[in-house]
Design a protein around this motif. Structure first.
Motif, PDB file in Angstrom:
ATOM      1  N   GLY A 667       0.788  -1.225   0.000  1.00  0.00           N
ATOM      2  CA  GLY A 667       0.000   0.000   0.000  1.00  0.00           C
ATOM      3  C   GLY A 667       0.814   1.264   0.000  1.00  0.00           C
ATOM      4  O   GLY A 667       0.356   2.318   0.401  1.00  0.00           O
ATOM      5  N   VAL A 668       2.098   1.198  -0.421  1.00  0.00           N
ATOM      6  CA  VAL A 668       2.908   2.412  -0.410  1.00  0.00           C
ATOM      7  C   VAL A 668       2.451   3.342  -1.531  1.00  0.00           C
ATOM      8  O   VAL A 668       2.062   2.904  -2.600  1.00  0.00           O
ATOM      9  N   SER A 669       2.452   4.621  -1.257  1.00  0.00           N
ATOM     10  CA  SER A 669       2.009   5.583  -2.272  1.00  0.00           C
ATOM     11  C   SER A 669       2.916   6.791  -2.217  1.00  0.00           C
ATOM     12  O   SER A 669       3.245   7.280  -1.157  1.00  0.00           O
ATOM     13  N   HIS A 670       3.364   7.241  -3.378  1.00  0.00           N
ATOM     14  CA  HIS A 670       4.227   8.420  -3.422  1.00  0.00           C
ATOM     15  C   HIS A 670       3.484   9.629  -3.966  1.00  0.00           C
ATOM     16  O   HIS A 670       4.095  10.601  -4.363  1.00  0.00           O
ATOM     17  N   GLY A 693      -8.864  -0.933   3.198  1.00  0.00           N
ATOM     18  CA  GLY A 693      -8.642  -2.375   3.301  1.00  0.00           C
ATOM     19  C   GLY A 693      -9.195  -2.857   4.619  1.00  0.00           C
ATOM     20  O   GLY A 693     -10.055  -2.249   5.213  1.00  0.00           O
ATOM     21  N   GLY A 694      -8.665  -3.988   5.088  1.00  0.00           N
ATOM     22  CA  GLY A 694      -9.136  -4.517   6.354  1.00  0.00           C
ATOM     23  C   GLY A 694     -10.364  -5.378   6.119  1.00  0.00           C
ATOM     24  O   GLY A 694     -10.518  -6.032   5.107  1.00  0.00           O
ATOM     25  N   SER A 695     -11.248  -5.409   7.098  1.00  0.00           N
ATOM     26  CA  SER A 695     -12.397  -6.300   6.978  1.00  0.00           C
ATOM     27  C   SER A 695     -13.439  -5.703   6.056  1.00  0.00           C
ATOM     28  O   SER A 695     -13.528  -4.497   5.902  1.00  0.00           O
ATOM     29  N   PRO A 696     -14.273  -6.530   5.410  1.00  0.00           N
ATOM     30  CA  PRO A 696     -15.287  -6.016   4.500  1.00  0.00           C
ATOM     31  C   PRO A 696     -16.243  -5.052   5.175  1.00  0.00           C
ATOM     32  O   PRO A 696     -16.677  -4.084   4.584  1.00  0.00           O
ATOM     33  N   SER A 697     -16.553  -5.316   6.449  1.00  0.00           N
ATOM     34  CA  SER A 697     -17.505  -4.445   7.113  1.00  0.00           C
ATOM     35  C   SER A 697     -16.971  -3.036   7.263  1.00  0.00           C
ATOM     36  O   SER A 697     -17.703  -2.069   7.223  1.00  0.00           O
ATOM     37  N   MET A 698     -15.648  -2.897   7.419  1.00  0.00           N
ATOM     38  CA  MET A 698     -15.069  -1.557   7.543  1.00  0.00           C
ATOM     39  C   MET A 698     -15.182  -0.803   6.231  1.00  0.00           C
ATOM     40  O   MET A 698     -15.517   0.360   6.180  1.00  0.00           O
ATOM     41  N   GLY A 699     -14.928  -1.496   5.143  1.00  0.00           N
ATOM     42  CA  GLY A 699     -15.070  -0.844   3.846  1.00  0.00           C
ATOM     43  C   GLY A 699     -16.508  -0.456   3.622  1.00  0.00           C
ATOM     44  O   GLY A 699     -16.819   0.631   3.134  1.00  0.00           O
ATOM     45  N   MET A 829      -3.279   7.353   1.272  1.00  0.00           N
ATOM     46  CA  MET A 829      -2.682   6.021   1.210  1.00  0.00           C
ATOM     47  C   MET A 829      -3.607   5.069   0.461  1.00  0.00           C
ATOM     48  O   MET A 829      -4.799   5.321   0.280  1.00  0.00           O
ATOM     49  N   GLU A 830      -3.069   3.982   0.024  1.00  0.00           N
ATOM     50  CA  GLU A 830      -3.823   2.903  -0.622  1.00  0.00           C
ATOM     51  C   GLU A 830      -3.621   1.634   0.205  1.00  0.00           C
ATOM     52  O   GLU A 830      -2.509   1.104   0.213  1.00  0.00           O
ATOM     53  N   PRO A 831      -4.610   1.132   0.947  1.00  0.00           N
ATOM     54  CA  PRO A 831      -5.938   1.696   1.189  1.00  0.00           C
ATOM     55  C   PRO A 831      -5.874   2.905   2.115  1.00  0.00           C
ATOM     56  O   PRO A 831      -4.823   3.205   2.683  1.00  0.00           O
ATOM     57  N   LEU A 832      -7.030   3.532   2.317  1.00  0.00           N
ATOM     58  CA  LEU A 832      -7.069   4.809   3.023  1.00  0.00           C
ATOM     59  C   LEU A 832      -6.565   4.694   4.459  1.00  0.00           C
ATOM     60  O   LEU A 832      -5.965   5.613   4.985  1.00  0.00           O
ATOM     61  N   ASN A 833      -6.824   3.538   5.113  1.00  0.00           N
ATOM     62  CA  ASN A 833      -6.432   3.388   6.520  1.00  0.00           C
ATOM     63  C   ASN A 833      -5.114   2.641   6.686  1.00  0.00           C
ATOM     64  O   ASN A 833      -4.848   2.052   7.726  1.00  0.00           O
ATOM     65  N   ASN A 834      -4.290   2.667   5.660  1.00  0.00           N
ATOM     66  CA  ASN A 834      -2.973   2.014   5.737  1.00  0.00           C
ATOM     67  C   ASN A 834      -2.010   2.895   6.531  1.00  0.00           C
ATOM     68  O   ASN A 834      -1.986   4.118   6.357  1.00  0.00           O
ATOM     69  N   LEU A 835      -1.230   2.285   7.401  1.00  0.00           N
ATOM     70  CA  LEU A 835      -0.257   3.012   8.224  1.00  0.00           C
ATOM     71  C   LEU A 835       1.096   2.322   8.103  1.00  0.00           C
ATOM     72  O   LEU A 835       1.215   1.127   8.343  1.00  0.00           O
ATOM     73  N   GLN A 851      -3.128  -1.734   9.304  1.00  0.00           N
ATOM     74  CA  GLN A 851      -4.327  -0.948   9.015  1.00  0.00           C
ATOM     75  C   GLN A 851      -5.095  -0.726  10.301  1.00  0.00           C
ATOM     76  O   GLN A 851      -5.317  -1.656  11.079  1.00  0.00           O
ATOM     77  N   TYR A 852      -5.499   0.528  10.524  1.00  0.00           N
ATOM     78  CA  TYR A 852      -6.220   0.871  11.741  1.00  0.00           C
ATOM     79  C   TYR A 852      -7.718   0.997  11.432  1.00  0.00           C
ATOM     80  O   TYR A 852      -8.104   1.331  10.309  1.00  0.00           O
ATOM     81  N   PRO A 853      -8.584   0.708  12.408  1.00  0.00           N
ATOM     82  CA  PRO A 853     -10.021   0.866  12.172  1.00  0.00           C
ATOM     83  C   PRO A 853     -10.384   2.343  12.088  1.00  0.00           C
ATOM     84  O   PRO A 853      -9.907   3.146  12.884  1.00  0.00           O
ATOM     85  N   LEU A 854     -11.227   2.719  11.112  1.00  0.00           N
ATOM     86  CA  LEU A 854     -11.599   4.129  10.970  1.00  0.00           C
ATOM     87  C   LEU A 854     -12.385   4.617  12.178  1.00  0.00           C
ATOM     88  O   LEU A 854     -12.434   5.813  12.453  1.00  0.00           O
ATOM     89  N   SER A 855     -13.018   3.681  12.928  1.00  0.00           N
ATOM     90  CA  SER A 855     -13.743   4.102  14.122  1.00  0.00           C
ATOM     91  C   SER A 855     -12.819   4.764  15.138  1.00  0.00           C
ATOM     92  O   SER A 855     -13.269   5.489  16.024  1.00  0.00           O
ATOM     93  N   LEU A 856     -11.527   4.533  14.991  1.00  0.00           N
ATOM     94  CA  LEU A 856     -10.517   5.192  15.818  1.00  0.00           C
ATOM     95  C   LEU A 856     -10.598   6.715  15.681  1.00  0.00           C
ATOM     96  O   LEU A 856     -10.248   7.458  16.593  1.00  0.00           O
ATOM     97  N   LEU A 857     -11.053   7.180  14.516  1.00  0.00           N
ATOM     98  CA  LEU A 857     -11.047   8.602  14.185  1.00  0.00           C
ATOM     99  C   LEU A 857     -12.380   9.275  14.509  1.00  0.00           C
ATOM    100  O   LEU A 857     -12.556  10.458  14.229  1.00  0.00           O
TER     101      LEU A 857
END
Length: 954
Positions: A667-670, A693-699, A829-835, A851-857
């Motif tokens: 998922g690296v993006s420049h 990315g991550g689990s389908p439910s998160m997407g 990032m690709e995916p958006l929650n990639n760290l 990848q972190y859960p977006l619910s964190l935000l």
């Protein structure tokens, strides 16, 4: 009369005659016949046809005849398995013979007959012999169990022989104990995880008692077994060392090395300020010195082991330098090994003695040895700074001898001395230049070219000297060509007006006339640097070089510890772990030294005192990873009570320091469209939800496709979306608290030199936290931890240092919680929650992606006013709406609403339509984006339907 007569018969029909003799009534004739059979078998004749006749001879009281028959039986039983069964009754009978020698002979032969058909018949006799009243029979039976286990392991376990074998460790006879230990050790090697040798203080005491009385090979088995034991504390360690120390004076060198191995291992647990520790160091030196008076082959093995010991504990032999001085009649392999140890022991106290010796060696007749001796002088100069001037003077004296190979080696090592001590000994360059014409070896020519290029401003005719090398450019080796190219570019940058033609000539030769890709690429790089940015070229080519260290040939600490555990074996001679040369690595276990008592660290790690100083090993030329480690040398101050904010500018700079280390992560993006710390308000649906990315439910929670991109399927993900918020993922969730996903593996130990990192993310009291578990699966202590994030979609960045306040010892796990801020630099990032994360410790820098859960935000003030919600909902275009389902949620609408509120998903309103509860909810992200949702809950239906709208609100 000798037995040679049995080998000289030339009769025809020999087998027939032997058959007749074997069936003779006379005992003497029968014995003679069996001897002839054995003689024929020994010279390779096939006498298997006599099998039944020889087996009939087993029924005898004559011990000599019985031994001969058993010898025949062992040789031919495998080729005649059906007939070998004939011997079973005799074995059983012999195992009950009054003579213990016959009982032992029978059980020994049983173990050597590798025939499955008769193995089961031998269990009962073996069981009796294991409990025999005679120790000779018991010790023979113990070895037989190991042989039987090799033939049929399951049978041995089923019959309970392993338990009987363990009982023999408590036997009153030391030889029985030794053989039981040997048998259990051999079985344990083929079953590394079986824990057959369950060593405890009581067992260890029995082994130490038996150690004094058994034979030398029995002592080796017991010592090797002791080496696998880890004492409970330093007192037990000292007690064992005291009882093992007398073995150091044994005549057998194998016993001595096994004892040294045990002592080297257990010394790790002794405090260095203990009086006994100093005494033990003194006791270890004499036996090692004594080993050097043996034959050359044994000397070599001893020297290879001493080499390891000196690297681990040089203080043991620091006063024994003279014993490593080379003798005129030593074989070359012994000479070279002694030379290596001399350099390792060289110090300011003995350097004068060492240099005088090395200078003598440089006048020997053996060319290889002379070369090594000259190199050794250079290594001494680099190792002992106070002796550098004397070493350089010695090298100049050797150059004056004009012996070609001596001169060339001297120039190579002087180049290294220049690297270690820049601007100190350049006065000798003139002398070196005088010998330019005599250089014919690539390494020496390359060294001389490097010196000329590096110090071109001090050499008046540097251009002429380099031009002389350029004349035969295509005939030079690649090493010389590369060095010549760099040297001329250096010269051009120092004297541009005088050498323009020369640099053009070498660049042309390197790029247009060369087939070597390395040379051609370097030529193009220099050409482009010089033509586009001469200032940058100067900074690159004339950059200050890191100092070199003598200790670049030291064995890596983790490997050294493993090799110390294998002293006295082939591993210590090869200086490689057993797994590197044992085919299939069957039964190979990785061993390590125990941690030092009271310090929580192993001996090779720097001992950090109250002052914070450390006795680290000499620095070597850092690798690229080490340089990154220096750049990541973050503040490791104790944690403050408040969480500091993270400045975008600081994080942006830190990100640049990560270099290309993150390029290989998923998922690296420049892309750098988003330079602002706050994402713009006009995210498209794809940007907000589709790249997750991550689990389908998160997407799905933000309108993404349910499937994760294939390229990211292996990336570790932490948690998911609303499905996880309902505790469907089995995490650490509470009805009214933030859902915390279970920890997942972020970084496996095999990819991080023994450091394993697993973790998860949580939001506690409005603060985002990254919960990490750091596990040390290496053999060395880990310290100096630091962490950094690459730029990411939501500006996540550490809001404080990684708090690992104590050294991480082998097999230890430490849990840490890292506070995170959201004001770091932003990049989609690709995916958006990639760290992407970089973790540094005293060993290296390691990179991983998670990848972190977006619910964190989801922030705490995300509850929108009802009127604002209604107006916003109506204003959002239909294109921004997405629908999806959450399955298998067995909660009513009120329970679901309460649970979601714990993760900052707020219910604004509720209404019931057609037996469906409609929940209207709002979410606010840390970057100011609002997400509005409608959730339909039907009584009795475990599947929820969610409509999601999004809009950015100021």
């Amino acid at each position: 009369m000798t037995d040679s007569k049995y080998f000289t018969t030339t009769k025809k029909g020999e087998i027939f005659e032997l058959k007749a003799e074997l069936n003779s009534d006379k005992k003497e004739k029968k014995k003679e016949a069996v001897k002839k059979v054995i003689a024929s078998m020994t010279v390779g004749k096939d006498v298997s046809a006599l099998f039944p006749d020889v087996v009939n001879c087993m029924q005898t009281d004559n011990l000599e005849l019985k031994k001969l028959v058993y010898l025949y039986l062992m040789n031919y039983a495998k080729s005649q398995p059906d007939m070998a069964i004939m011997a079973v009754n005799t074995f059983v009978k012999d195992c009950e013979d009054p003579n213990p020698l016959i009982r032992a002979l029978a059980v020994r032969t049983m173990g050597c007959i590798r025939v499955d058909k008769i193995t089961e018949y031998l269990c009962e006799p073996l069981r009796k012999c294991l409990k025999d009243e005679d120790p000779y029979v018991r010790k023979t039976a113990a070895v037989c169990v190991a042989k039987l286990h090799d033939i049929n392991a399951q049978l041995v376990e089923d019959q309970g022989f392993l338990d009987t074998l363990k009982d023999l460790i408590s036997d009153s006879n030391p030889m029985v104990v030794a053989n039981a230990v040997a048998a259990l050790s051999e079985i344990a090697e083929s079953h590394p995880n079986s824990n057959l040798l369950d060593l405890n203080p009581q067992t260890i005491n029995k082994l130490l008692t038996a150690l004094n009385e058994c034979t030398e090979w029995g002592q080796i088995f017991i010592l090797d077994c002791l080496a696998n034991y880890t004492p409970r504390d330093d007192r037990e360690s000292q007690s064992i060392c005291e009882r093992v120390t007398p073995r150091l004076s044994h005549a057998n060198s194998a016993v001595v090395l096994s004892a040294v191995k045990v002592l080297m291992k257990f010394m790790e647990m002794l405090p260095k300020d203990l009086d006994y520790y100093g005494t033990l160091l003194k006791k270890l030196a004499p036996p090692l010195v004594t080993l050097l008076s043996a034959e050359p082959e044994l000397q070599y093995v001893a020297l290879r082991n001493i080499n390891l010991i000196v690297q681990k504990r040089p203080e043991i032999l620091k006063h024994e330098m003279k014993v490593f001085f080379v003798k005129y009649n030593d074989p070359i392999y012994v000479k070279l090994e002694k030379l290596d140890i001399m350099i390792r022991l060289a110090s300011q106290a003995n350097i004068a003695q060492v240099l005088a010796e090395l200078k003598e060696y440089a006048t020997e007749v053996d060319v290889d040895f002379v070369r090594k001796a000259v190199r050794a002088i250079g290594r001494c100069a680099i190792k002992v700074e106070q002796s550098a001037e004397r070493c350089v003077s010695t090298l100049l004296d050797l150059i004056q001898t004009k012996v070609n190979y001596v001169v060339q080696e001297a120039i190579v090592v002087i180049k290294d001395i220049f690297r270690k001590y820049p601007n100190k000994y350049e006065s000798v360059i003139a002398t070196l230049c005088e010998n330019l014409d005599s250089l014919d070896e690539p390494e020496a020519r390359a060294a001389m070219i490097w010196i000329v290029g590096e110090y071109a401003e001090r050499i008046d005719n540097a251009d002429e000297l380099l031009e002389s090398f350029l004349e035969g450019f295509h005939d030079e080796s690649t090493q010389v060509q590369l060095q010549l190219l760099t040297a001329i570019v250096k010269l051009f940058l120092k004297k541009p007006t005088e050498t323009q033609e020369l640099v053009q000539q070498v660049l042309s030769l390197a790029t247009q006339d060369s087939d070597n890709p390395d040379l051609r690429d370097r030529g193009y790089i220099y050409w482009r640097l010089l033509s586009t940015d001469p200032v940058a070229a100067k900074e690159v080519v004339l950059a200050e070089k890191p100092l070199i260290s003598e200790e670049t040939d030291l064995i890596e600490p983790t490997l050294l510890d493993e090799l110390i555990c294998h002293i006295g074996t082939l591993a210590s001679v090869y200086h490689k772990p057993p797994s590197a040369f044992v085919e299939g690595s069957r039964g190979v276990q990785h061993k390590r030294l125990p941690a030092r008592a009271g310090s929580g660290e192993s001996a090779e790690s720097p001992e950090v005192g109250q002052s914070g100083t450390s006795e680290a090993p000499p620095a070597v030329i850092p690798s690229q990873g080490d340089l990154l480690g220096d750049l990541l040398n973050l503040d490791l101050a104790p944690a403050t009570t408040t969480v500091p904010s993270v400045q975008p500018s600081m994080q942006m700079g830190a990100m640049d320091l990560l270099g290309g280390g993150l390029d290989s992560l998923p998922g690296v993006s420049h892309r750098t469209e988003m330079q602002s710390p706050q994402p713009s308000s006009d995210y498209s649906e794809r940007e907000l939800g589709g790249d997750i990315g991550g689990s389908p439910s998160m997407g799905a929670a933000l309108g993404a496709p349910a499937a994760m991109p294939a390229a990211l399927s292996n990336a570790p993900a932490v948690g998911g979306g609303l499905g996880d918020l309902f505790d469907l993922g089995g995490g650490v969730g509470m009805p009214t608290g933030f859902y915390v996903a279970p920890k997942t593996l972020f970084l496996p130990a095999m990819k991080a030199k023994g450091l394993e990192i697993s973790g998860t993310f949580a939001r506690r009291g409005g603060i985002i936290q990254m919960d990490l578990s750091l596990t040390n699966k290496a053999m060395s202590v880990m310290t100096d931890f630091a962490i950094q994030f690459n730029r990411n979609s939501f500006g996540l960045a550490p809001a404080g240092p990684l708090q690992v306040l104590t050294p991480l010892t082998p097999n230890q796990t430490i849990d840490v919680s890292l506070p995170l801020g959201t004001t770091g630099p932003v990049m989609k990032m690709e995916p958006l929650n990639n760290l992407q994360v970089a973790v540094k410790n005293n060993i290296d820098v390691f990179y991983f992606s998670c990848q972190y859960p977006l619910s964190l935000l989801f922030v705490e003030d995300g509850k929108m006013e009802r009127q604002v919600f209604l107006a916003t909902w109506k204003d959002i275009p239909n294109d921004n709406e997405a629908q999806f389902q959450i399955k298998d949620v067995h909660l009513n609408s009120d329970a679901a609403s309460n649970k979601l509120q714990g993760s900052n998903i707020f219910t604004i309103a509720k209404r019931t339509v057609d037996a469906q509860d409609m929940l209207y909810q709002s979410i606010k992200l840390t970057n100011g984006i609002w997400v509005l949702a409608e959730m339909r809950v039907q009584t009795g239906n475990p599947n929820y339907t969610v409509n999601r709208n999004k809009e950015s609100c100021q």
